[in-house]
Every structure is written in C-alpha cells, then in structure tokens.
Design a protein around this motif. Sequence first.
Motif, PDB file in Angstrom:
ATOM      1  N   GLN A 186       0.788  -0.883  -0.051  1.00  0.00           N
ATOM      2  CA  GLN A 186       0.049   0.092   0.034  1.00  0.00           C
ATOM      3  C   GLN A 186       0.957   1.214   0.054  1.00  0.00           C
ATOM      4  OE1 GLN A 186      -3.544  -0.044   0.139  1.00  0.00           O
ATOM      5  NE2 GLN A 186      -3.211   1.916  -0.666  1.00  0.00           N
ATOM      6  N   ASN A 187       0.737   2.002  -1.040  1.00  0.00           N
ATOM      7  CA  ASN A 187       1.641   3.315  -1.216  1.00  0.00           C
ATOM      8  C   ASN A 187       3.024   2.923  -0.888  1.00  0.00           C
ATOM      9  OD1 ASN A 187      -0.472   4.705  -2.066  1.00  0.00           O
ATOM     10  ND2 ASN A 187      -1.123   5.105   0.197  1.00  0.00           N
ATOM     11  N   GLY A 188       3.551   1.957  -1.645  1.00  0.00           N
ATOM     12  CA  GLY A 188       4.881   1.532  -1.355  1.00  0.00           C
ATOM     13  C   GLY A 188       5.558   0.679  -0.188  1.00  0.00           C
ATOM     14  N   THR A 243       9.356   2.099  -8.758  1.00  0.00           N
ATOM     15  CA  THR A 243       8.911   3.224  -8.679  1.00  0.00           C
ATOM     16  C   THR A 243       7.244   3.346  -9.223  1.00  0.00           C
ATOM     17  OG1 THR A 243      11.081   4.298  -8.962  1.00  0.00           O
ATOM     18  CG2 THR A 243       9.171   5.609  -9.427  1.00  0.00           C
ATOM     19  N   GLU A 244       7.257   2.687 -10.129  1.00  0.00           N
ATOM     20  CA  GLU A 244       5.964   2.762 -10.948  1.00  0.00           C
ATOM     21  C   GLU A 244       4.859   2.098 -10.094  1.00  0.00           C
ATOM     22  OE1 GLU A 244       7.991  -0.505 -13.316  1.00  0.00           O
ATOM     23  OE2 GLU A 244       8.415   1.295 -12.146  1.00  0.00           O
ATOM     24  N   GLN A 267       4.864   2.539  -6.503  1.00  0.00           N
ATOM     25  CA  GLN A 267       4.896   3.069  -5.123  1.00  0.00           C
ATOM     26  C   GLN A 267       3.792   3.835  -4.800  1.00  0.00           C
ATOM     27  OE1 GLN A 267       7.481   3.370  -3.046  1.00  0.00           O
ATOM     28  NE2 GLN A 267       8.664   2.103  -4.358  1.00  0.00           N
ATOM     29  N   GLN A 268       2.633   3.890  -5.447  1.00  0.00           N
ATOM     30  CA  GLN A 268       1.005   4.556  -4.935  1.00  0.00           C
ATOM     31  C   GLN A 268      -0.090   3.779  -5.077  1.00  0.00           C
ATOM     32  OE1 GLN A 268       0.973   7.678  -4.005  1.00  0.00           O
ATOM     33  NE2 GLN A 268       3.329   7.534  -4.289  1.00  0.00           N
ATOM     34  N   GLY A 269      -0.804   3.526  -4.458  1.00  0.00           N
ATOM     35  CA  GLY A 269      -2.034   2.738  -4.602  1.00  0.00           C
ATOM     36  C   GLY A 269      -1.585   1.479  -3.962  1.00  0.00           C
TER      37      GLY A 269
END
Length: 190
Positions: free
Chosen positions: A11-13, A50-51, A53-55
């Motif tokens: 979750q979010n990285g 990196t891609e 790291q969100q959601g």
Amino acid sequence: MFFCFETIAIQNGEVQHLSYHQARYQRTVQHYYQMNYQHFDFSTIIQVPTEFQQGLVRCRIDYNQTDFQIQFFPYQRRQFRSFHPVIADQIDYQFKYCHREPLNQLYQQRQGADEILIVQQGQITDCSIGNLVFLRQGEWFTPAQPLLAGTQRQRLLEQEKIHLRTILLTELELFEEIRLINALNPLDNV
C-alpha cells in the motif's frame, strides 16, 4: 518451475504484514525441502519499483527450492456479494501451490455467483482465492478447518477480531454476512 507462491499487499510503497508471509514461506520450504533449500528473506528481495509506489499493489513471489521470481501488479478490490456452495471433499490445498487447476475447476462451478464456498464433509472451508469470515450477532467467525491457513486470517485470529468455528453448510442461514479475506482484502474492506 516454481512450486508455491506468496501474494503480498503493498500500500503506497509499504509492504504489508511481511512477517506472516515470511513465516508461511518458511513452513512451506521446511515441509517440502527440510533443510536443503536456499533461504530467501522477503524483506531484502522485495524492492518496490517506482511505478508501483502509489495505491494498492499485488506482489507475487513464486519460489521453489533454489530460486524465486517477483512480479508486481496494480490491484483493484472486487465486491463479493454472492457465493455458491461447491462440494469438494478430496481437494488438498494446505500450501499456496502455483498449480491451482483444482481450485479453478471448482470456481467454474459458481453458477453466476461472484465466488464459491468450498465444502468438505459438510463443512465450509474456504473460497477459491481466500479465507472466509461469517458474521453472527456482532462477532466474526472463520472456519476451523480451512483449505489454506491464510496470513490475513492468522493475523485477525491473533488480534481476536475473528474466532474459529466449525461452519456447516446447513447452518449458513444463521449468519448475517459473509466476507472474503486475503492479503489484499482485509476484514474492514466493505
């Protein structure tokens, strides 16, 4: 060829509840390979790109005795509003096997429902992609004999948010709600 796998929520990285997945991995390799395996520390091998790291992200680690592979996928939670019981007295899924064909065949018998209830010897055990919890009079119960002892289930049992109970198919009407739980679908996900 990979034998088993772990599915881990990110979750979010941030990797979620990693110790439960590491422990299940450890039990699995010790059961199948005793002491003859390459140990993988999930905290060092999971490097979230990196891609992702969100959601909410699904991290899948496939492994065998000496090797592993990691994949990341964006994850969108689904709603499970209907369940169809399927009798499967002979199925064995005590470890998180990569070979899921027996579960996939059961899932095909859902008759338009969102998910299945796997029934063994009259008892509800699991569904095709996770454990189940049943609400009765303000308390959540999970089948005492699941096909697979999931990490989310274990964590909720330790926190005493759910309780073990034998749940017979014939008792289904005693419960007000059914929810599917797994690493990516926590109990509080409505």
